[in-house]
Every structure is written in structure tokens, then in C-alpha cells.
Design a protein around this motif. Structure first.
Motif, PDB file in Angstrom:
ATOM      1  N   LYS A  82       3.029 -52.485  17.619  1.00 29.91           N
ATOM      2  CA  LYS A  82       3.671 -52.624  18.924  1.00 29.91           C
ATOM      3  C   LYS A  82       4.962 -53.429  18.786  1.00 29.91           C
ATOM      4  O   LYS A  82       5.074 -54.297  17.938  1.00 29.91           O
ATOM      5  CB  LYS A  82       2.729 -53.330  19.905  1.00 29.91           C
ATOM      6  N   TRP A  83       5.905 -53.117  19.663  1.00 33.51           N
ATOM      7  CA  TRP A  83       7.152 -53.863  19.716  1.00 33.51           C
ATOM      8  C   TRP A  83       6.967 -55.083  20.625  1.00 33.51           C
ATOM      9  O   TRP A  83       6.284 -54.999  21.638  1.00 33.51           O
ATOM     10  CB  TRP A  83       8.277 -52.989  20.251  1.00 33.51           C
ATOM     11  N   SER A  84       7.600 -56.166  20.280  1.00 31.53           N
ATOM     12  CA  SER A  84       7.563 -57.342  21.148  1.00 31.53           C
ATOM     13  C   SER A  84       8.366 -57.059  22.414  1.00 31.53           C
ATOM     14  O   SER A  84       9.260 -56.202  22.424  1.00 31.53           O
ATOM     15  CB  SER A  84       8.146 -58.562  20.428  1.00 31.53           C
ATOM     16  N   SER A  85       8.048 -57.760  23.469  1.00 25.68           N
ATOM     17  CA  SER A  85       8.754 -57.549  24.738  1.00 25.68           C
ATOM     18  C   SER A  85      10.242 -57.869  24.597  1.00 25.68           C
ATOM     19  O   SER A  85      11.087 -57.219  25.214  1.00 25.68           O
ATOM     20  CB  SER A  85       8.135 -58.420  25.835  1.00 25.68           C
ATOM     21  N   THR A 120      17.187 -65.114  23.735  1.00 28.65           N
ATOM     22  CA  THR A 120      16.123 -66.110  23.576  1.00 28.65           C
ATOM     23  C   THR A 120      15.224 -65.826  22.373  1.00 28.65           C
ATOM     24  O   THR A 120      14.284 -66.584  22.123  1.00 28.65           O
ATOM     25  CB  THR A 120      15.250 -66.171  24.839  1.00 28.65           C
ATOM     26  N   ASN A 121      15.481 -64.744  21.673  1.00 31.17           N
ATOM     27  CA  ASN A 121      14.625 -64.363  20.552  1.00 31.17           C
ATOM     28  C   ASN A 121      15.030 -65.089  19.276  1.00 31.17           C
ATOM     29  O   ASN A 121      16.116 -65.682  19.184  1.00 31.17           O
ATOM     30  CB  ASN A 121      14.668 -62.844  20.346  1.00 31.17           C
ATOM     31  N   ILE A 184       6.299 -55.839  16.126  1.00 31.77           N
ATOM     32  CA  ILE A 184       7.630 -55.609  15.550  1.00 31.77           C
ATOM     33  C   ILE A 184       8.610 -56.396  16.411  1.00 31.77           C
ATOM     34  O   ILE A 184       8.607 -56.265  17.631  1.00 31.77           O
ATOM     35  CB  ILE A 184       8.009 -54.128  15.555  1.00 31.77           C
ATOM     36  N   THR A 185       9.438 -57.206  15.790  1.00 30.22           N
ATOM     37  CA  THR A 185      10.272 -58.143  16.536  1.00 30.22           C
ATOM     38  C   THR A 185      11.759 -57.847  16.379  1.00 30.22           C
ATOM     39  O   THR A 185      12.166 -56.920  15.675  1.00 30.22           O
ATOM     40  CB  THR A 185       9.995 -59.574  16.047  1.00 30.22           C
ATOM     41  N   THR A 186      12.555 -58.680  17.040  1.00 26.62           N
ATOM     42  CA  THR A 186      14.009 -58.562  16.924  1.00 26.62           C
ATOM     43  C   THR A 186      14.473 -58.850  15.494  1.00 26.62           C
ATOM     44  O   THR A 186      15.512 -58.340  15.065  1.00 26.62           O
ATOM     45  CB  THR A 186      14.703 -59.542  17.883  1.00 26.62           C
TER      46      THR A 186
END
Length: 230
Positions: A82-85, A120-121, A184-186
Motif C-alpha cells: 500500500k502507498w502511504s497517505s 510534511t513527509n 510505499i512512501t515518498t
């Protein structure tokens, strides 16, 4: 009196013929009881507002990002990561930035700007700490790709370039190969952009001082237990 009655009838006919649109205020004709002037009953017009039938606004929220190979996680025991918000929001901000610059596509440069706009990431904080800011990236983007025609309007969702799609797919594949779980993140998006060495995003990062050493430093942040994209 016959003349007055004829005038009333013609006025009624005129009002009926000019019946307004259902989206506008309606005019309702009401006879006043025994209200006469010069022996003739007069007709009064009473305004009545109608509520317009508007289609309800619907917002579409995506919980994933485009992928060129949706079956990549079909192997036994594999789960689609899943992708992070914040990664999803960064992607949406990148699309919007491409539209603001009136570009026909969403490229790696737009993905990079989207991460910085979200702000903010973890990836955005790391980039700013190393001198990579939104204003610098935007200026480098215009310098590298040029300004769009002022009369051109981007589509609502500018399609991904091949390089941008490969960067996102790199992020997914890298996460699938890891054993730490999570989202999965920025950070994955930035590293995916960096992996596309001929892409505008990679060139802009390189121009602003980002290099392989800093990429490795950024990569170590997502290997920590309990890593979150904030």
C-alpha cells in the motif's frame, strides 16, 4: 372596461409564453379576490423561488497510484503493498503542479515537486535540509523543459510519462523485494526518480546537489524498524 379586460388577458398570455427556466425563479399568477380598479379585477404577480436541481458534488479519492504491471504481486505469498497517505497526496500535488505549469504530462519533475509541495513527509524534509527546495526545482523545471504555450490548457489528469511510470514501478518493486513490510512512501518515490538517470527529475536533483551518497543516506531512513512517512 372591455379594453381593460383585453389588456389583462393579453398580459396573462404574455407571461405564460415567457415561462422561465426551471433553474430560475418561478412566477406564479394569483387572482386577488374581488380586488377591482375601475370596475375590473386585476391580476397580481407573486414571485416564488424554486430550488435548483443541482448534481451533488462527488470527490474521488484514490488509495493507490498508477502501475504498468498490476499482476506483479500475483506470485504466491506476495501482497500488493500500500502507498502511504502522504505519497498519494504528493502524487496528486504533482499532477496539479503539472497543470499549473500547463504541461501535457506528469513527469518525474512533477512527482518531485509534488513531494516538496506536500512538505510534511520524510523525503521533503531531507531534500530541504540538503538545499533542494520547491522554488529551486520549479525554476530548474522551467529552465529544462521550457514554458508552455499560454493558450494551452492541461487535461484534468495529465498522463504519466514513461519515466514517471517507471519511477513509481521501481518504488513498488523495491517494496515487494523488502521484508520489512509497511507502506510505499515518498522516499520510495524520490529514489524511484533517482533511478531514472535520463529523466528530468534526476537531472534537476543532480543539478541541485543530490547524488548517490545522499540517495543511500535517504534509503537508510526507510530501513529502520517502524518507519513512518512523517
Amino acid at each position: 372596461m372591455a379594453s381593460a379586460q383585453s389588456h389583462c388577458a393579453s398580459s396573462l398570455s404574455l407571461i405564460r409564453r415567457s415561462e422561465p427556466s426551471p433553474h430560475l425563479a418561478k412566477i406564479v399568477l394569483v387572482k386577488c379576490p374581488n380586488n377591482s380598479w375601475l370596475g375590473t379585477k386585476i391580476l397580481t404577480v407573486k414571485p416564488q423561488l424554486s430550488v435548483c436541481n443541482r448534481r451533488p458534488f462527488a470527490a474521488t479519492v484514490s488509495f493507490s497510484l498508477p502501475t504498468a504491471n498490476p499482476s506483479r504481486a500475483d506470485s504466491p505469498g506476495a501482497e500488493i503493498p500500500k502507498w502511504s497517505s502522504k505519497a498519494i497526496k504528493s502524487f496528486a500535488m504533482g499532477e496539479l503542479e503539472a497543470r499549473k505549469l500547463k504541461y501535457p504530462t506528469t513527469g518525474t519533475e512533477a512527482l518531485l515537486m509534488g513531494v516538496l509541495i506536500e512538505g510534511t513527509n520524510v523525503a521533503a524534509k531531507f531534500l530541504r535540509a540538503n538545499g533542494v527546495t520547491l522554488f529551486k526545482v520549479r525554476d530548474e523545471t522551467v529552465r529544462l523543459l521550457g514554458k508552455a504555450d499560454m493558450f494551452f490548457f492541461s487535461p484534468e489528469h495529465p498522463r504519466l510519462t514513461d519515466e514517471a511510470q517507471k519511477a513509481l514501478d521501481w518504488a513498488v518493486d523495491t517494496k515487494l523485494q523488502s521484508v520489512d513490510g509497511g507502506e510505499i512512501t515518498t522516499v520510495h518515490i524520490i529514489l524511484g526518480i533517482w533511478s531514472e538517470v535520463d529523466s528530468p527529475g534526476h537531472k534537476i536533483l543532480s543539478t541541485l546537489g543530490f547524488n548517490d551518497e545522499k540517495a543511500k543516506e535517504l534509503e537508510t531512513s526507510i530501513s529502520k524498524p517502524g518507519f513512518k512517512d512523517d
